[in-house]
Design an enzyme around this catalytic site. Sequence first.
Site, PDB file in Angstrom:
ATOM      1  N   SER A 193       1.034  -1.210   0.054  1.00 33.58           N
ATOM      2  CA  SER A 193      -0.138  -0.097   0.116  1.00 33.58           C
ATOM      3  C   SER A 193       0.926   1.207   0.090  1.00 33.58           C
ATOM      4  CB  SER A 193      -1.022  -0.161   1.394  1.00 33.58           C
ATOM      5  OG  SER A 193      -1.625  -1.033   1.270  1.00 33.58           O
ATOM      6  N   GLN A 194       0.102   2.212  -0.394  1.00 34.34           N
ATOM      7  CA  GLN A 194       0.666   3.542  -0.365  1.00 34.34           C
ATOM      8  C   GLN A 194       1.066   4.023   1.023  1.00 34.34           C
ATOM      9  OE1 GLN A 194      -1.895   5.934  -3.012  1.00 34.34           O
ATOM     10  NE2 GLN A 194      -0.939   7.998  -2.338  1.00 34.34           N
TER      11      GLN A 194
END
Length: 211
Positions: free
Chosen positions: A59-60
């Site tokens: 994930s970012q």
Amino acid sequence: MTPEDTMRLLVALRSRGVTNMRVLTAMEQVDRARFVSPTFAARAFEDVPLPVASGQTISQPSVVGLMTQALDPQPRDKVLEVGTGTGYQAAILSKLARRVYTVERHRALTRLARVNHAALGLTNITQITGDGSHGLEEQAPFDRILVTAAAEDTPGPLLAQLRIGGSMVLPVGVSDHVQTLIKVTRTADGYEYDELSPVRFVPLVEGVEHD
Ligand code: SAH
């Protein structure tokens, strides 16, 4: 993680609205480079999702930060994460809570996460291969549940495994369409739902992959 890497990460997090000091401190302590494949190590501190093994993504950072901030895990909490990936989010949760259980459907990723957590000396995380949409009955109830893959609806077993007073953060909606990050709080009388922000996650998929 060089001071420049840390600075870059903190600037990105703050500019996207991650302001909780406990969350920022936890994220400063976890070297994201460890959780990306060596090919992408140079980009580990950019605020972007990156590909990892088994066709999945890490994930970012700003999304990890916003979800963790919305979840607000407390030092005595028992937390369930669904969708371990390579273990980045679980590592951050482990700095903020007493105990983290993380469930991943790709066995290869569970193993990788276990190696990553051991290398960082994180001993309060248990990594399990399984279909996290069923939760983890044997460890329920949980104070906090975080889901990092999108379901069309909140899975019933996860609602049932939430402690009264506890909360869950998850993306809901159809993959490749608009998904919404929601927070569900369990009260003595039922469940309260809050919509947080639009997001985009890989879908929550049934079953287990023995890759
Ligand atoms: N939390 C990760 C992000 C992982 S991406 C991080 O910190 O970077 C979402 C993950 O959810 C993928 O690895 C995918 O394999 C997993 N997943 C999808 N459906 C699942 C399910 N039913 N049970 C467990 N894991 C699931």
